[in-house]
Write a protein that holds these residues in place. Structure first.
Motif, PDB file in Angstrom:
ATOM      1  N   GLY A   1       0.652  -1.191  -0.075  1.00  0.00           N
ATOM      2  CA  GLY A   1       0.114  -0.134   0.026  1.00  0.00           C
ATOM      3  C   GLY A   1       0.561   1.159  -0.120  1.00  0.00           C
ATOM      4  N   ARG A   2       2.233   1.308  -0.114  1.00  0.00           N
ATOM      5  CA  ARG A   2       3.169   2.377   0.093  1.00  0.00           C
ATOM      6  C   ARG A   2       2.897   2.986  -1.254  1.00  0.00           C
ATOM      7  NH1 ARG A   2       8.113  -0.887   2.289  1.00  0.00           N
ATOM      8  NH2 ARG A   2       7.740  -2.073   0.416  1.00  0.00           N
ATOM      9  N   GLY A   3       3.083   4.148  -1.478  1.00  0.00           N
ATOM     10  CA  GLY A   3       3.387   5.118  -2.520  1.00  0.00           C
ATOM     11  C   GLY A   3       2.230   4.945  -3.512  1.00  0.00           C
ATOM     12  N   SER A   4       2.263   4.739  -4.802  1.00  0.00           N
ATOM     13  CA  SER A   4       1.085   4.801  -5.733  1.00  0.00           C
ATOM     14  C   SER A   4       0.386   3.207  -5.465  1.00  0.00           C
ATOM     15  CB  SER A   4       1.665   4.665  -7.232  1.00  0.00           C
ATOM     16  OG  SER A   4       2.632   3.771  -7.498  1.00  0.00           O
ATOM     17  N   GLY A   5       1.039   2.227  -4.937  1.00  0.00           N
ATOM     18  CA  GLY A   5       0.659   1.071  -4.561  1.00  0.00           C
ATOM     19  C   GLY A   5       0.827   0.082  -5.619  1.00  0.00           C
ATOM     20  N   ARG A   6       0.945  -1.127  -5.211  1.00  0.00           N
ATOM     21  CA  ARG A   6       1.099  -2.426  -5.948  1.00  0.00           C
ATOM     22  C   ARG A   6       0.302  -3.726  -5.394  1.00  0.00           C
ATOM     23  NH1 ARG A   6       7.686  -2.412  -7.542  1.00  0.00           N
ATOM     24  NH2 ARG A   6       7.631   0.138  -7.849  1.00  0.00           N
ATOM     25  N   VAL A   7      -0.107  -4.468  -6.423  1.00  0.00           N
ATOM     26  CA  VAL A   7      -1.042  -5.467  -5.949  1.00  0.00           C
ATOM     27  C   VAL A   7      -1.036  -6.644  -7.083  1.00  0.00           C
ATOM     28  CG1 VAL A   7      -3.038  -4.623  -6.985  1.00  0.00           C
ATOM     29  CG2 VAL A   7      -3.406  -6.076  -5.172  1.00  0.00           C
ATOM     30  N   ALA A   8      -1.033  -7.679  -6.815  1.00  0.00           N
ATOM     31  CA  ALA A   8      -1.127  -8.927  -7.622  1.00  0.00           C
ATOM     32  C   ALA A   8      -2.682  -9.568  -7.122  1.00  0.00           C
ATOM     33  CB  ALA A   8      -0.229  -9.827  -7.737  1.00  0.00           C
ATOM     34  N   GLU A   9      -3.582  -9.691  -8.039  1.00  0.00           N
ATOM     35  CA  GLU A   9      -4.841 -10.156  -7.465  1.00  0.00           C
ATOM     36  C   GLU A   9      -5.128 -11.435  -8.434  1.00  0.00           C
ATOM     37  OE1 GLU A   9      -9.370  -9.032  -6.100  1.00  0.00           O
ATOM     38  OE2 GLU A   9      -8.357  -7.581  -7.496  1.00  0.00           O
ATOM     39  N   VAL A  10      -5.637 -12.436  -7.817  1.00  0.00           N
ATOM     40  CA  VAL A  10      -6.122 -13.624  -8.515  1.00  0.00           C
ATOM     41  C   VAL A  10      -7.425 -13.890  -8.502  1.00  0.00           C
ATOM     42  CG1 VAL A  10      -5.835 -16.281  -8.567  1.00  0.00           C
ATOM     43  CG2 VAL A  10      -3.970 -14.739  -7.545  1.00  0.00           C
TER      44      VAL A  10
ATOM     45  N   GLU B   1     -15.183 -14.653 -19.299  1.00  0.00           N
ATOM     46  CA  GLU B   1     -15.174 -14.977 -20.576  1.00  0.00           C
ATOM     47  C   GLU B   1     -14.481 -16.522 -20.529  1.00  0.00           C
ATOM     48  OE1 GLU B   1     -15.961 -15.482 -24.606  1.00  0.00           O
ATOM     49  OE2 GLU B   1     -16.873 -14.125 -22.894  1.00  0.00           O
ATOM     50  N   LEU B   2     -13.367 -16.660 -19.837  1.00  0.00           N
ATOM     51  CA  LEU B   2     -12.505 -17.912 -19.787  1.00  0.00           C
ATOM     52  C   LEU B   2     -13.607 -18.993 -19.082  1.00  0.00           C
ATOM     53  CD1 LEU B   2      -8.896 -16.655 -18.335  1.00  0.00           C
ATOM     54  CD2 LEU B   2      -9.687 -17.920 -20.767  1.00  0.00           C
ATOM     55  N   THR B   3     -14.192 -18.808 -18.079  1.00  0.00           N
ATOM     56  CA  THR B   3     -15.213 -19.717 -17.543  1.00  0.00           C
ATOM     57  C   THR B   3     -16.248 -19.979 -18.534  1.00  0.00           C
ATOM     58  OG1 THR B   3     -14.763 -18.683 -15.271  1.00  0.00           O
ATOM     59  CG2 THR B   3     -16.787 -20.036 -15.536  1.00  0.00           C
ATOM     60  N   ARG B   4     -16.748 -19.284 -19.321  1.00  0.00           N
ATOM     61  CA  ARG B   4     -17.708 -19.513 -20.218  1.00  0.00           C
ATOM     62  C   ARG B   4     -17.131 -20.306 -21.397  1.00  0.00           C
ATOM     63  NH1 ARG B   4     -19.708 -18.109 -25.266  1.00  0.00           N
ATOM     64  NH2 ARG B   4     -17.878 -16.653 -25.552  1.00  0.00           N
ATOM     65  N   GLN B   5     -15.830 -20.276 -21.863  1.00  0.00           N
ATOM     66  CA  GLN B   5     -15.464 -20.774 -23.133  1.00  0.00           C
ATOM     67  C   GLN B   5     -14.595 -22.218 -22.595  1.00  0.00           C
ATOM     68  OE1 GLN B   5     -13.111 -18.883 -25.970  1.00  0.00           O
ATOM     69  NE2 GLN B   5     -14.246 -17.048 -25.793  1.00  0.00           N
ATOM     70  N   ALA B   6     -14.307 -22.459 -21.227  1.00  0.00           N
ATOM     71  CA  ALA B   6     -13.240 -23.673 -21.033  1.00  0.00           C
ATOM     72  C   ALA B   6     -13.906 -24.799 -21.202  1.00  0.00           C
ATOM     73  CB  ALA B   6     -12.717 -23.180 -19.430  1.00  0.00           C
ATOM     74  N   PRO B   7     -13.553 -25.699 -21.707  1.00  0.00           N
ATOM     75  CA  PRO B   7     -14.064 -27.109 -21.737  1.00  0.00           C
ATOM     76  C   PRO B   7     -14.060 -27.666 -20.158  1.00  0.00           C
ATOM     77  CG  PRO B   7     -12.337 -26.837 -23.166  1.00  0.00           C
ATOM     78  CD  PRO B   7     -12.306 -25.786 -22.357  1.00  0.00           C
ATOM     79  N   ALA B   8     -15.056 -28.466 -19.919  1.00  0.00           N
ATOM     80  CA  ALA B   8     -15.262 -29.230 -18.693  1.00  0.00           C
ATOM     81  C   ALA B   8     -13.885 -29.849 -18.079  1.00  0.00           C
ATOM     82  CB  ALA B   8     -16.263 -30.121 -18.636  1.00  0.00           C
ATOM     83  N   GLY B   9     -13.635 -29.506 -16.937  1.00  0.00           N
ATOM     84  CA  GLY B   9     -12.191 -30.144 -16.457  1.00  0.00           C
ATOM     85  C   GLY B   9     -11.290 -29.363 -16.855  1.00  0.00           C
ATOM     86  N   THR B  10     -11.302 -28.273 -17.635  1.00  0.00           N
ATOM     87  CA  THR B  10     -10.033 -27.215 -17.548  1.00  0.00           C
ATOM     88  C   THR B  10     -10.175 -26.011 -16.734  1.00  0.00           C
ATOM     89  OG1 THR B  10     -10.147 -27.646 -20.012  1.00  0.00           O
ATOM     90  CG2 THR B  10      -8.951 -25.618 -19.192  1.00  0.00           C
ATOM     91  N   GLY B  11      -9.256 -26.070 -15.935  1.00  0.00           N
ATOM     92  CA  GLY B  11      -9.283 -24.948 -14.972  1.00  0.00           C
ATOM     93  C   GLY B  11      -8.566 -23.494 -15.526  1.00  0.00           C
ATOM     94  N   ALA B  12      -9.116 -22.412 -15.172  1.00  0.00           N
ATOM     95  CA  ALA B  12      -8.324 -21.291 -15.706  1.00  0.00           C
ATOM     96  C   ALA B  12      -8.439 -20.146 -14.785  1.00  0.00           C
ATOM     97  CB  ALA B  12      -9.031 -20.809 -17.108  1.00  0.00           C
ATOM     98  N   ALA B  13      -7.154 -19.505 -14.588  1.00  0.00           N
ATOM     99  CA  ALA B  13      -7.281 -18.342 -13.606  1.00  0.00           C
ATOM    100  C   ALA B  13      -6.791 -17.155 -14.324  1.00  0.00           C
ATOM    101  CB  ALA B  13      -6.392 -18.793 -12.480  1.00  0.00           C
ATOM    102  N   VAL B  14      -6.939 -15.877 -13.653  1.00  0.00           N
ATOM    103  CA  VAL B  14      -6.429 -14.759 -14.078  1.00  0.00           C
ATOM    104  C   VAL B  14      -5.863 -13.978 -13.010  1.00  0.00           C
ATOM    105  CG1 VAL B  14      -7.031 -12.381 -15.045  1.00  0.00           C
ATOM    106  CG2 VAL B  14      -8.266 -14.617 -16.151  1.00  0.00           C
ATOM    107  N   VAL B  15      -4.664 -13.348 -13.079  1.00  0.00           N
ATOM    108  CA  VAL B  15      -3.818 -12.546 -12.499  1.00  0.00           C
ATOM    109  C   VAL B  15      -3.735 -11.139 -12.742  1.00  0.00           C
ATOM    110  CG1 VAL B  15      -1.928 -12.328 -11.073  1.00  0.00           C
ATOM    111  CG2 VAL B  15      -2.526 -14.598 -11.944  1.00  0.00           C
ATOM    112  N   ALA B  16      -4.099 -10.298 -12.159  1.00  0.00           N
ATOM    113  CA  ALA B  16      -3.938  -8.814 -12.514  1.00  0.00           C
ATOM    114  C   ALA B  16      -2.861  -8.238 -11.581  1.00  0.00           C
ATOM    115  CB  ALA B  16      -5.127  -8.071 -11.804  1.00  0.00           C
ATOM    116  N   TRP B  17      -1.774  -8.013 -12.565  1.00  0.00           N
ATOM    117  CA  TRP B  17      -0.368  -7.956 -11.990  1.00  0.00           C
ATOM    118  C   TRP B  17      -0.144  -6.306 -11.914  1.00  0.00           C
ATOM    119  CZ3 TRP B  17       4.318  -6.123 -14.030  1.00  0.00           C
ATOM    120  CH2 TRP B  17       5.654  -6.096 -13.030  1.00  0.00           C
ATOM    121  N   LEU B  18      -0.278  -5.339 -10.982  1.00  0.00           N
ATOM    122  CA  LEU B  18       0.298  -4.183 -10.947  1.00  0.00           C
ATOM    123  C   LEU B  18       1.409  -4.302 -10.069  1.00  0.00           C
ATOM    124  CD1 LEU B  18      -0.082  -1.109 -11.056  1.00  0.00           C
ATOM    125  CD2 LEU B  18      -1.800  -1.023  -9.311  1.00  0.00           C
ATOM    126  N   GLY B  19       2.386  -4.519 -10.682  1.00  0.00           N
ATOM    127  CA  GLY B  19       3.843  -5.038 -10.070  1.00  0.00           C
ATOM    128  C   GLY B  19       4.843  -3.786 -10.057  1.00  0.00           C
TER     129      GLY B  19
END
Length: 385
Positions: free
Chosen positions: A158-167, A204-222
């Motif tokens: 949280g210091r300065g302009s801040g940095r975060v990586a969210e899953v 959108e990944l959840t909508r398109q992914a075939p059954a059994g395919t796990g997908a995740a997104v990371v927003a990297w403000l690093g």
């Protein structure tokens, strides 16, 4: 990009077709943004190059394109120096906000992931209380939102302009992972629009992914992103500082996902300069350049990556009006070289519709659907420009 800064840039640079420079963090409603044609505007008929031979231009003859771009960039630098003084940018006028040091965590693995999320949420909560005590209600609200029990924070500072990586999603069991790298004017104070873009992609990944395919997104403000109306937005300094952090982050991701997960970098605006600087040796499968002013490389091959390189720019993206050249001015490189959507660059170009610089992750758009296909490895189904 802030409204006042954007209006200033349009007045000085002559309208929306040639807005100020690089950046404009992802998303208003959902993040990103489209552009015009591959060559940098109608009627020019050229492929700009960085540090290469003089090029021919149908409008002006031998060498005129390079001369014009260099004059344009010199003028732009003068405008941005003035703007950096005149425009009241948030980071320049606000005092430092007190915040705790980041949580002291061991390298994260799949088994320690939930503990890391909890520790970073607690740190965000403490940052919110400190910002409240400092009288900064806007930053306190941003930190407080990130401290909510539903948020999965892989990192927080949280210091300065801040940095975060969210899953978004189940990172520990994801076989497909997208990492979003933002452009200018992205900070904790403006983070919600970046969050919106990442959430749209995950849906959108959840909508398109075939059954059994796990997908995740990371927003990297690093990294500390540049302000759009500033000299840092047209030079590679911030990207050079960010590149090692992005490489380290991707290496750390492998410690969570394992070596078999497919990782895609989605790099918006100035974030594509960061990805270009980090690309060499980066362990990713696909690298996507969205609304890119250039990467600093002359071609996709010059990036030195094994990843497939993709590029898109929407019909209304102002970055199409930015000259794709690199000029050395007083020992500083201004501009980022070749246009990633030009045939000469050699990326796999796909359409992004007629949206603007902040529309690449717009819900329901063809561009968002193609981004999900790239992340999921369904590359033959990606629409080609």
């Amino acid at each position: 990009m802030g409204v006042e800064a954007e209006r200033f840039a349009e007045r000085r640079l002559g309208g929306s077709g040639s807005r100020a420079a690089v950046g404009g963090g992802p998303g208003r409603a959902a993040g990103g943004g489209p552009g015009r044609a591959a060559g940098g505007g109608p009627g020019r008929g050229r492929v700009p190059i960085r540090d290469g031979p003089v090029v021919r231009d149908s409008a002006g003859g031998r060498g005129s394109a390079v001369v014009r771009d260099r004059l344009w960039l010199r003028g732009l630098l003068a405008v941005l120096v003035t703007a950096a003084v005149v425009v009241p940018l948030t980071a320049a006028v606000r005092p430092d906000i007190p915040a705790p040091a980041p949580a002291d965590l061991a390298p994260v693995t799949a088994s320690t992931l939930e503990g890391a999320y909890a520790a970073n949420r607690a740190n965000a909560g403490l940052a919110a209380r400190m910002a409240t005590g400092h009288g900064d209600r806007h930053r306190a609200a941003a930190d407080h939102a990130l401290a909510a029990p539903s948020r999965r924070l892989l990192a927080f500072d949280g210091r300065g302009s801040g940095r975060v990586a969210e899953v978004f999603g189940d990172l520990a069991h994801a076989g497909r992972v997208a990492v979003l790298v933002p452009g200018s004017d992205t900070s904790l104070d403006t983070y919600e629009r970046f969050h919106t873009a990442a959430a749209a992609l995950h849906r959108e990944l959840t909508r398109q992914a075939p059954a059994g395919t796990g997908a995740a997104v990371v927003a990297w403000l690093g990294y500390t992103t540049p302000a759009t109306v500033s000299t840092t937005a047209v030079t590679p300094d911030r990207a050079d500082e960010a590149a090692p952090a992005l490489r380290e982050f991707v290496r750390g991701l492998r410690g969570v996902t394992g070596p078999d997960a497919r990782i895609t970098l989605l790099c918006h605006s100035y974030g594509s300069v960061v990805c270009g600087r980090a690309a060499h040796g980066l362990d990713v499968d696909d690298l996507v350049l969205l609304g890119s002013p250039g990467t600093g490389a002359g071609s996709a091959a010059d990036l030195g990556t094994r990843a497939r390189v993709w590029a898109a720019r929407g019909g209304g993206d102002w970055v199409a009006g930015v000259p794709h050249a690199g000029v050395d001015l007083f020992g500083t490189t201004v501009g980022f070289g070749a246009d990633p959507v030009s045939p000469a660059f050699g990326a796999r170009v796909f359409p992004a519709g007629d949206g603007g610089h902040s529309d690449y992750f717009r819900q329901g758009s063809g561009c968002l659907a193609d981004l999900a296909r790239i992340v999921l490895g369904r590359t033959p189904e990606v629409t080609r420009a």
